[in-house]
Design an enzyme around this catalytic site. Structure first.
Site, mmCIF file in Angstrom:
data_model
loop_
_atom_site.group_PDB
_atom_site.id
_atom_site.type_symbol
_atom_site.label_atom_id
_atom_site.label_comp_id
_atom_site.label_asym_id
_atom_site.label_seq_id
_atom_site.Cartn_x
_atom_site.Cartn_y
_atom_site.Cartn_z
ATOM 1 N N GLU A 30 2.114 2.528 1.905
ATOM 2 C CA GLU A 30 3.040 1.397 1.934
ATOM 3 C C GLU A 30 2.626 0.329 0.928
ATOM 4 O O GLU A 30 3.472 -0.238 0.218
ATOM 5 C CB GLU A 30 3.084 0.788 3.332
ATOM 6 N N ASP A 74 6.559 -1.528 3.454
ATOM 7 C CA ASP A 74 7.226 -1.072 4.672
ATOM 8 C C ASP A 74 8.721 -1.381 4.609
ATOM 9 O O ASP A 74 9.566 -0.533 4.928
ATOM 10 C CB ASP A 74 6.578 -1.746 5.876
#
Length: 240
Positions: free
Chosen positions: A120, A48
């Site tokens: 992610e 992220d």
């Protein structure tokens, strides 16, 4: 393990196939198979952060005409859950995700939240395996493919209502917003507030210029932040 992941490794040339395997492992699978090793939640965290940085760098270098506000909104749309799920589909990650039986039965391979989280995690693990330049080579073509179709601040008002975090960000970065003199974007403080390893609970609080505007709770960190943004928009009278 490399043989099992051979098809995916042709697209993602990991040196350590075990890292890729961990990135594909949801906590529900680890819960049912405790000897399988780690799950992908910590890798999601670093992925992220990398995607936020790399998308910002990409937009800054590619679009010198955009204002800070426009770049902020465009970045939000480029790496939101829905778009990351589409990137996961490009890599066909659903085919390789390791999910618990309950998630499989409920169609977890097709859930945008699980797809985006897995993407992610793959980005985070690829960085640990091969470095940031390799990650840039992977994600920038994905960004380039979609960036022209995404809204910026100038044209995003209808579309961004489906992205409440982006909508809140647009609102507070508007020069007319009264309580943000330094034009700071919203910040989210998200902590694990209860539950267990199989079913954690997270609480998120959103701040603007040090002032709390909203709060949300959910079993998913990103959904908790989304609920906090929705709460903030309600408190501002912009959402019923």
């Amino acid at each position: 393990m490399r043989q099992e992941l051979d098809e995916l490794l042709k697209r993602l040339p990991f040196q350590n196939a075990g890292l890729l395997n961990q990135a594909l492992t949801h906590r529900s699978y680890r819960y049912e198979n405790p000897n399988t090793g780690g799950d992908n939640e910590r890798l999601e965290f670093i992925g992220d952060a990398l995607l936020t940085f790399l998308s910002g760098d990409f937009i800054y270098r590619r679009n010198p005409e955009l204002t800070e506000r426009d770049m902020t909104v465009l970045r939000s749309n480029l790496v939101d859950n829905a778009q990351l799920a589409k990137f996961a589909a490009v890599l066909d990650l659903s085919k390789w995700m390791r999910l618990g039986k309950g998630e499989v039965v409920s169609g977890g391979q097709n859930k945008p939240s699980l797809l985006s989280n897995t993407f992610e995690a793959v980005i985070g693990s690829y960085y640990l395996d091969s470095g940031i330049d390799a990650v840039k080579e992977l994600v920038e073509p994905l960004f380039e493919e979609v960036v022209n179709d995404l809204p910026t601040a100038e044209n995003s008002t209808p579309a961004i209502r489906d992205n409440v975090k982006g909508w809140l960000q647009q609102v507070v970065l508007d020069p007319a917003f009264p309580d943000n003199p330094e034009n700071q974007p919203p910040t989210y403080e998200t902590i694990r507030s209860g539950g267990n390893d199989h079913a954690p609970q997270f609480t998120s609080v959103v701040f603007v210029a040090g002032r709390q505007y909203g709060r949300g709770s959910n079993g998913n960190k990103k959904k908790a932040e989304k609920q906090a943004a929705e709460d903030a928009l309600r408190n501002l009278g912009l959402l019923e």
